[in-house]
Design a protein around this motif. Structure first.
Motif, mmCIF file in Angstrom:
data_model
loop_
_atom_site.group_PDB
_atom_site.id
_atom_site.type_symbol
_atom_site.label_atom_id
_atom_site.label_comp_id
_atom_site.label_asym_id
_atom_site.label_seq_id
_atom_site.Cartn_x
_atom_site.Cartn_y
_atom_site.Cartn_z
ATOM 1 N N GLU A 1 19.430 10.564 5.780
ATOM 2 C CA GLU A 1 18.785 10.244 6.979
ATOM 3 C C GLU A 1 17.562 9.459 7.224
ATOM 4 O O GLU A 1 17.205 8.639 7.857
ATOM 5 N N LEU A 2 16.600 9.833 5.950
ATOM 6 C CA LEU A 2 15.207 9.590 6.092
ATOM 7 C C LEU A 2 15.325 7.832 5.093
ATOM 8 O O LEU A 2 14.137 7.452 5.326
ATOM 9 N N LYS A 3 16.321 7.655 4.467
ATOM 10 C CA LYS A 3 16.351 6.229 3.835
ATOM 11 C C LYS A 3 15.215 6.341 2.998
ATOM 12 O O LYS A 3 14.486 5.153 3.148
ATOM 13 N N VAL A 4 15.139 7.209 2.131
ATOM 14 C CA VAL A 4 13.960 7.106 1.135
ATOM 15 C C VAL A 4 13.937 5.835 0.346
ATOM 16 O O VAL A 4 14.986 5.432 -0.253
ATOM 17 N N GLY B 1 0.618 -1.280 -0.130
ATOM 18 C CA GLY B 1 -0.132 -0.021 0.126
ATOM 19 C C GLY B 1 0.702 1.249 0.030
ATOM 20 O O GLY B 1 0.204 2.366 -0.003
ATOM 21 N N ALA B 2 2.108 1.126 0.031
ATOM 22 C CA ALA B 2 3.098 2.247 0.108
ATOM 23 C C ALA B 2 3.694 2.595 -1.352
ATOM 24 O O ALA B 2 3.885 1.882 -1.915
ATOM 25 N N ALA B 3 3.462 3.934 -1.410
ATOM 26 C CA ALA B 3 4.122 4.478 -2.808
ATOM 27 C C ALA B 3 5.574 4.704 -2.789
ATOM 28 O O ALA B 3 6.310 4.640 -3.572
ATOM 29 N N ASP C 1 7.459 7.740 7.861
ATOM 30 C CA ASP C 1 6.452 7.800 7.044
ATOM 31 C C ASP C 1 6.118 7.127 5.987
ATOM 32 O O ASP C 1 6.995 6.542 5.400
ATOM 33 N N LYS C 2 4.981 7.200 5.441
ATOM 34 C CA LYS C 2 4.568 6.516 4.235
ATOM 35 C C LYS C 2 3.662 7.308 3.564
ATOM 36 O O LYS C 2 2.541 7.883 3.956
#
Length: 201
Positions: A167-170, A25-27, A33-34
């Motif tokens: 840092e966010l590990k996109v 369900g995550a783009a 955060d998602k």
């Protein structure tokens, strides 16, 4: 002279990090955060609804709208994280002043909405968020004594956004493509997961 703020966004690189696939369900995943697929679909639908109201022939949807939407939603959160990391913030009054200036420059709210839709794929409901992001980028450049849009300014902001991205590990869902750190773009998806028709004729 109308400030040209959005054009530099595409030139600022985000380094994709993290090897874990997004949750169902995550783009995209940005730290804890998602960005949900439903949110992406809603943003694209909002854009297409507004585009369909433009005069015939003024807009014809090109391939890449969905990927650009995901990219923009990720970018917005990375900018916000970079600002927070350095104790910076954009106030509602700053956003309001810029919006008022741009509204006057484009001959009213309708002119502003059409310009942002056609030039930056920003639907009407996201205008304040767009200007908040642009002002944030300016503040990140100014923090280093630079001006956004110059070579040194863009380089300084790029470095800050790369650090924030690390840092966010996109991580982006492969159905939407993948980050290309060298080109600072989201490579196209392998399948047309969202319909590409339905915009203005």
């Amino acid at each position: 002279m109308i400030p040209v703020l959005g054009a530099v966004v595409a030139a600022l690189a985000l380094s994709a990090c993290g090897s874990q696939p997004p949750r169902p369900g995550a783009a995209a995943l940005i730290g804890p955060d998602k960005i949900t697929i439903a949110a992406v679909e809603a943003r694209v639908a909002e854009f297409r609804t507004q585009a369909a109201q433009l005069p015939a022939g003024q807009y014809q949807e090109q391939a890449g709208l969905v990927g650009a939407t995901v990219s923009g939603m990720v970018f917005d959160q990375v900018v916000a994280h970079a600002l927070d990391d350095h104790g910076l913030a954009v106030t509602d009054s700053e956003v309001g002043r810029l919006r008022d200036e741009q509204t006057a420059a484009w001959g009213g709210e309708q002119g502003l909405e059409q310009m942002l839709l056609l030039k930056h794929a920003v639907p009407a409901k996201e205008i304040d968020s767009f200007y908040r992001e642009q002002l944030g980028l300016q503040k990140l450049a100014a923090m280093n004594g630079q001006q956004l849009g110059t070579a040194d300014g863009n380089k300084a902001v790029h470095q800050l956004l790369t650090e924030a991205s690390n840092e966010l590990k996109v991580t982006v869902n492969p159905r939407y493509g993948s980050w290309d750190p060298a080109q600072a773009v989201l490579d196209g998806p392998s399948e047309p997961w969202l319909p590409q028709s339905g915009a203005a004729a």
